[in-house]
Design an enzyme around this catalytic site. Structure first.
Site, PDB file in Angstrom:
ATOM      1  N   LYS A 159       0.948  14.517   1.121  1.00 36.06           N
ATOM      2  CA  LYS A 159      -0.510  15.043   0.783  1.00 36.06           C
ATOM      3  C   LYS A 159      -0.769  16.606   0.507  1.00 36.06           C
ATOM      4  O   LYS A 159      -1.574  16.793  -0.141  1.00 36.06           O
ATOM      5  CB  LYS A 159      -1.357  14.247   1.547  1.00 36.06           C
ATOM      6  CG  LYS A 159      -1.441  12.844   1.680  1.00 36.06           C
ATOM      7  CD  LYS A 159      -2.340  12.420   2.906  1.00 36.06           C
ATOM      8  CE  LYS A 159      -2.381  10.910   3.100  1.00 36.06           C
ATOM      9  NZ  LYS A 159      -3.016  10.035   2.140  1.00 36.06           N
ATOM     10  N   THR A 193      -8.479   6.706  -1.802  1.00 33.28           N
ATOM     11  CA  THR A 193      -9.846   6.190  -1.949  1.00 33.28           C
ATOM     12  C   THR A 193     -10.877   7.265  -1.792  1.00 33.28           C
ATOM     13  O   THR A 193     -12.102   7.095  -2.196  1.00 33.28           O
ATOM     14  CB  THR A 193     -10.103   5.107  -0.830  1.00 33.28           C
ATOM     15  OG1 THR A 193      -9.600   5.197   0.245  1.00 33.28           O
ATOM     16  CG2 THR A 193      -9.581   3.655  -1.548  1.00 33.28           C
ATOM     17  N   LYS A 195      -8.042  14.025   4.592  1.00 30.05           N
ATOM     18  CA  LYS A 195      -7.488  12.599   4.598  1.00 30.05           C
ATOM     19  C   LYS A 195      -6.327  12.967   5.943  1.00 30.05           C
ATOM     20  O   LYS A 195      -6.058  14.214   6.193  1.00 30.05           O
ATOM     21  CB  LYS A 195      -6.580  12.496   3.187  1.00 30.05           C
ATOM     22  CG  LYS A 195      -6.011  13.819   2.690  1.00 30.05           C
ATOM     23  CD  LYS A 195      -5.077  13.477   1.276  1.00 30.05           C
ATOM     24  CE  LYS A 195      -6.657  13.976   0.003  1.00 30.05           C
ATOM     25  NZ  LYS A 195      -6.738  12.733  -0.636  1.00 30.05           N
ATOM     26  N   ARG A 196      -5.504  12.024   6.019  1.00 32.60           N
ATOM     27  CA  ARG A 196      -4.442  12.145   7.215  1.00 32.60           C
ATOM     28  C   ARG A 196      -3.520  13.366   6.625  1.00 32.60           C
ATOM     29  O   ARG A 196      -3.209  13.604   5.303  1.00 32.60           O
ATOM     30  CB  ARG A 196      -3.560  10.939   7.151  1.00 32.60           C
ATOM     31  CG  ARG A 196      -4.320   9.600   7.870  1.00 32.60           C
ATOM     32  CD  ARG A 196      -4.849  10.126   9.329  1.00 32.60           C
ATOM     33  NE  ARG A 196      -3.578  10.013  10.368  1.00 32.60           N
ATOM     34  CZ  ARG A 196      -3.459   9.394  11.084  1.00 32.60           C
ATOM     35  NH1 ARG A 196      -3.917   8.239  11.399  1.00 32.60           N
ATOM     36  NH2 ARG A 196      -2.389   9.337  11.816  1.00 32.60           N
ATOM     37  N   LYS A 234     -14.899   8.268  -3.591  1.00 36.25           N
ATOM     38  CA  LYS A 234     -16.032   8.458  -3.006  1.00 36.25           C
ATOM     39  C   LYS A 234     -16.421  10.088  -3.659  1.00 36.25           C
ATOM     40  O   LYS A 234     -17.647  10.188  -3.554  1.00 36.25           O
ATOM     41  CB  LYS A 234     -15.712   8.651  -1.397  1.00 36.25           C
ATOM     42  CG  LYS A 234     -15.342   7.292  -0.777  1.00 36.25           C
ATOM     43  CD  LYS A 234     -14.952   7.473   0.742  1.00 36.25           C
ATOM     44  CE  LYS A 234     -14.087   6.085   0.984  1.00 36.25           C
ATOM     45  NZ  LYS A 234     -13.302   6.262   2.060  1.00 36.25           N
ATOM     46  N   HIS A 273       0.634  -1.371   0.004  1.00 33.20           N
ATOM     47  CA  HIS A 273       0.019   0.033  -0.098  1.00 33.20           C
ATOM     48  C   HIS A 273       0.851   1.212   0.125  1.00 33.20           C
ATOM     49  O   HIS A 273       0.238   2.374   0.169  1.00 33.20           O
ATOM     50  CB  HIS A 273      -0.822   0.219   1.236  1.00 33.20           C
ATOM     51  CG  HIS A 273      -2.128  -0.976   1.224  1.00 33.20           C
ATOM     52  ND1 HIS A 273      -3.270  -0.686   0.662  1.00 33.20           N
ATOM     53  CD2 HIS A 273      -2.116  -2.129   1.754  1.00 33.20           C
ATOM     54  CE1 HIS A 273      -4.049  -1.615   0.936  1.00 33.20           C
ATOM     55  NE2 HIS A 273      -3.234  -2.725   1.392  1.00 33.20           N
TER      56      HIS A 273
HETATM   57  C1  NBG Z   1      -2.417   3.891   1.992  1.00 34.37           C
HETATM   58  C2  NBG Z   1      -2.033   4.757   0.822  1.00 34.37           C
HETATM   59  C3  NBG Z   1      -3.383   5.034   0.123  1.00 34.37           C
HETATM   60  C4  NBG Z   1      -4.420   3.989  -0.198  1.00 34.37           C
HETATM   61  C5  NBG Z   1      -4.547   2.885   1.033  1.00 34.37           C
HETATM   62  C6  NBG Z   1      -5.280   1.704   0.431  1.00 34.37           C
HETATM   63  C7  NBG Z   1      -0.774   3.059   3.709  1.00 34.37           C
HETATM   64  C8  NBG Z   1       0.358   2.305   4.263  1.00 34.37           C
HETATM   65  N1  NBG Z   1      -1.368   3.232   2.515  1.00 34.37           N
HETATM   66  O1  NBG Z   1      -2.859   5.833  -1.068  1.00 34.37           O
HETATM   67  O2  NBG Z   1      -1.263   5.836   1.474  1.00 34.37           O
HETATM   68  O3  NBG Z   1      -5.508   4.340  -0.866  1.00 34.37           O
HETATM   69  O4  NBG Z   1      -3.252   2.638   1.788  1.00 34.37           O
HETATM   70  O5  NBG Z   1      -4.800   1.189  -0.217  1.00 34.37           O
HETATM   71  O6  NBG Z   1      -1.752   3.367   4.787  1.00 34.37           O
END
Ligand code: NBG
Length: 841
Positions: A578, A683, A572-573, A687, A379
């Site tokens: 980001k 993701t 988002k975080r 949405k 991920h």
């Molecule tokens: C996160 C990514 C996102 C991705 C999500 C789900 C981790 C390690 N990765 O870009 O930063 O959408 O995983 O796949 O949290």
């Protein structure tokens, strides 16, 4: 006492007869069953029926239903005995469950009526529920969307995770910026989980390895804690299939309490194991800056893997075939284990250990079974997120597993030497163990790649980068091991339930609600994108959602925002890659320009409300500085009488699943502006697009595919591409970067002290210089800023043309079909797990 409707709520409504009725379908029966639970499964003092009591009783009435469907599902799976998938994840962001369960069971109308009979609105009761926030961000929410799709597609599958008592922290915004407090979803128990007292497995830590006379090995000694299963039902949408999210809780046994010591007054010593067991599931992600923190995190990971695999193996062994017990070589045709990122990597050596040491398999046989069973999803390509565990810590906590990992590594290196001389100089980076004497570590991603039958990325661009860069040499060894599975989201929670207004319009125009489980049908909206009637209905649904959002914002922040302004959201975080910093710098520049304008010029601009939300990891200082900056900018802008009609800036506190369900339907523009190549997928972008929100974004992660699907003319693109990033960084190092004057102006404005006296020096320093840790603008904010501002100007232009904007909005929804997690999960099922649907008749 009075409830929100002003009706008396003390005392149970007496005209409704309390009557157990687990199969109730119709409003009066449901109301009776709710009353039954409030009376006979009480959690509160008798004769009180406030909104909170109503929530628990309502949830329990639904649970009756779910338990029944659950039992039918288990029974059916047991009879058919299909191959099953076990999804191992340290994180799940389930959010609330009530609306989702009622919706999936298709009982919306009857439940709303039943509650009305009891004096409540369904929405008001749903509001009482706390989010189950057992995850950090996208990775955890993805796991939850996947469960919804697995159940909906009738797949035989399980989720496995940990039952953290306090999930992700609650974010408070104070004068100091972000503060964290422990989250309390289990403070009053969760009505959804069911403890399975018969599902308990011992999990060992520490100890040592004994060699038996026959040469076999056994892990003994150390601490042994118990893993106890708590199951959460996951109902599929309009299907009987209801699967399980099995969450493990760590416990010590009664006999582990040293009564002798206790009686001596040594209370803490006497209950040592109990308290060590308790720590395991206390919080989601213990800070791992300290050695103790690292140890606890590693314990959590092993605890999940060991308990889950013992459970899986015992389910496999329980069934014997006609010819006696099952053959181990059949294990991979009954079991698929998916590792959600590297966090559950220890599943690999643990499965090897259970097979060899507990079940007597030889190495080759155990390796064959293991490597045909496990698969790994990557991920992230961020180096700091690719886990590496200290070898000495691993030897201490898991001595037997380290032996196994060493052996896997040895055999892998041997094979390379025997078959691929061309790769010999790459061995030091390909091997699992990094034996650098300064800091010997185990590289978990390498262990995953070497041991898994399949490795996948989460968006096309990300999977391509994995193959071309991070795992390139492995690709040359196993060209067929690598796949892409572009992420998805569940259209139930993220459209049907969070925006019933828009859903109804879609159903009306498509003349079917089948899009809810076949999202590709949304393309049917394209032909109506110019239709004025649809556009006006579309606009009124958006307006209603914006209104609701504005009320929410006022309630939680005190800031009143104009529902007629453009709602621009980034949630988002908080992370430097980001680039929330770029967003706020853009806002600062806009603010400065608005200040400089004459009143009549201002009137020609498009009024905007910029909302930013997200949590910063507790020890990530620069992320916390960004949160502080956004809040400080908001304070100044929102109270500026000249400008605040045209610009508002809101930091939305405590962003979580429930807040997202409020924000996303009300959004018009959303920002997905990461440095290209760094966001694996994203993701929330899916949405927003699904909800008819336009996007401003870079060619990163799934943005690329979203833009392809909805049409490039409907996407505000800017910024460097992933393949340019290395060159741009290099040019910067060589001092060749020339910043845009707008960028300099925005930074200068902060430095002038307009936004208060907080020291933004270190944050701004990260954008300065050409190289160095935390400097040199690694995330290319400066480089991308001018094209970002140009794209923002195009957004304003487009918004002025209402018809054009609405058309783009409709086309966004129409093009979002690909991003259903049903599509993603169907691909995993077919291309990785090799499992098939097993619908309960
Ligand atoms: C996160 C990514 C996102 C991705 C999500 C789900 C981790 C390690 N990765 O870009 O930063 O959408 O995983 O796949 O949290």
């Amino acid at each position: 006492m009075a409830n929100a409707n002003g009706k008396a709520s003390a005392g149970l409504p007496d005209k409704i007869l309390a009557k157990a009725n687990p199969e109730a379908n119709e409003a009066t029966e449901i109301a009776g069953n709710i009353m039954y639970h409030s009376k006979y499964s009480p959690h509160f003092s008798p004769f009180k029926f406030g909104p909170e009591q109503a929530l628990y009783a309502t949830a329990e009435s639904l649970r009756d239903r779910l338990i029944q469907l659950w039992n039918e599902t288990y029974l059916h799976f047991d009879k058919v005995d299909p191959k099953q998938t076990y999804y191992l994840s340290m994180e799940y962001l389930q959010g609330r469950a009530l609306t989702n369960a009622i919706g999936n069971l298709d009982l919306q109308g009857p439940y709303a009526d039943a509650l009305r009979k009891l004096g409540y609105e369904l929405e008001e009761i749903a509001e009482q529920e706390k989010d189950a926030a057992l995850g950090n961000g996208g990775l955890g929410r993805l796991a939850s969307c996947f469960l919804d799709s697995m159940a909906t597609l009738n797949l035989p599958a399980w989720g496995y995770g940990l039952r953290y008592r306090h999930g992700l922290f609650k974010q408070l915004i104070t004068k100091k910026g972000q503060e964290e407090v422990a989250e309390d979803w289990l403070e009053k128990f969760s009505p959804w989980e069911i403890v399975r007292h018969d599902v308990v497995f011992p999990v060992r830590f520490f100890g040592n390895v004994e060699i038996n006379p026959d040469g076999s090995r056994k892990w003994v000694g150390g601490d042994v804690v118990q893993a106890l299963a708590y199951d959460v039902p996951i109902p599929g949408y309009k299907t009987k299939n209801t699967i399980s999210l099995r969450l493990w809780e760590a416990k010590a046994r009664a006999e582990d309490l040293d009564l002798f010591q206790f009686n001596e007054g040594e209370y803490e010593l006497a209950a040592q194991l109990h308290s060590r067991a308790q720590q395991i599931c206390t919080v989601l992600y213990p800070g791992d800056a300290t050695e103790n923190g690292k140890l606890l995190r590693l314990k959590q990971q092993f605890f999940l893997c060991s308990a889950s695999l013992q459970d899986i193996i015992s389910r496999f062994k329980e069934r014997s075939t006609g010819e006696g017990s099952r053959k181990w070589s059949d294990f991979p045709s009954k079991v698929a284990v998916q590792m959600n990122d590297t966090h559950p990597t220890l599943a690999i050596p643990e499965l090897m250990r259970l097979l060899m040491d507990d079940n007597g398999l030889g190495w080759d046989e155990a390796w064959d079974v293991t490597s045909r069973t496990v698969a790994y999803t990557n991920h992230t390509v961020l180096p700091e997120a690719l886990e590496k565990w200290s070898q000495s810590l691993m030897w201490k906590l898991l001595p037997r597993h380290m032996e196994i990992i060493e052996e896997i590594d040895k055999r892998f290196v041997q094979t390379i030497c025997n078959t691929r001389v061309d790769l010999e100089d790459k061995i030091s980076s390909l091997s699992i163990l990094d034996n650098n004497p300064q800091k010997p570590v185990v590289r978990m991603a390498n262990l995953c790649v070497v041991s898994s039958h399949t490795v996948n990325g989460v968006a096309q661009l990300h999977s391509d980068i994995l193959k071309a860069e991070l795992f390139a040499d492995y690709v040359s060894i196993w060209p067929n091991k690598f796949q892409n599975k572009t992420n998805g989201i569940t259209p139930r929670r993220w459209l049907r339930f969070c925006s019933p207004e828009l859903s109804d319009i879609i159903t009306k125009w498509l003349k079917t609600d089948k899009w809810i489980t076949n999202l590709d049908l949304l393309t049917g909206l394209r032909q109506f994108a110019d239709n004025e009637e649809l556009q006006s209905e579309w606009a009124s649904a958006k307006a209603a959602n914006k209104q609701r959002l504005a009320q929410y914002i006022e309630r939680v922040t005190g800031v009143s925002i104009d529902p007629n302004s453009l709602f621009d959201i980034q949630v988002k975080r908080i992370h430097e890659y980001k680039r929330q910093l770029m967003n706020i710098l853009g806002v600062i520049y806009r603010f400065k320009k608005l200040k400089e304008m004459k009143p009549e010029e201002r009137k020609k601009t498009v009024p905007r409300t910029v909302m930013i939300g997200g949590k910063a990891f507790a020890t990530y200082t620069n992320a916390k500085r960004i949160v502080k900056l956004v809040n400080d900018v908001g304070d100044i802008v929102n109270s500026d009488p000249e400008v605040n009609e045209f610009l508002k800036v809101v930091f939305v506190p405590n962003y979580n699943v429930t807040v997202a369900e409020m924000l996303i339907p009300g959004s018009e523009l959303s920002q997905h502006i990461s440095t290209a190549g760094m966001e694996a997928s994203g993701t929330s972008n899916m949405k927003f697009a699904l909800n008819g929100c336009l996007m401003i974004g870079t060619l990163d992660g799934a943005n690329v595919e979203i833009r392809e699907e909805i049409g490039e003319e409907n996407f505000f693109l800017f910024g460097a591409t992933a393949d340019q990033v290395p060159r741009l960084r290099k040019e910067r190092e060589e001092g060749l970067f020339k910043p845009d004057p707008r960028f300099e102006e925005a930074k200068q404005f902060i430095k002038s002290g307009v936004f208060g006296s907080y020291d933004y020096g270190p944050l701004l320093d990260s954008l300065e210089g050409n190289t160095g840790y935390g400097r040199g603008d690694y995330f290319l904010v400066g480089y991308d800023f001018p094209s970002y501002m140009d794209a923002q100007a195009k957004v304003d232009e487009a918004y002025k043309d209402r018809k054009r904007w609405l058309k783009m909005s409709i086309l966004s929804t129409a093009g979002s079909g690909k991003f259903s997690s049903d599509r993603t999960i169907a691909q995993y099922a077919k291309e990785i797990w090799n499992i098939e649907a097993c619908p309960v008749p």
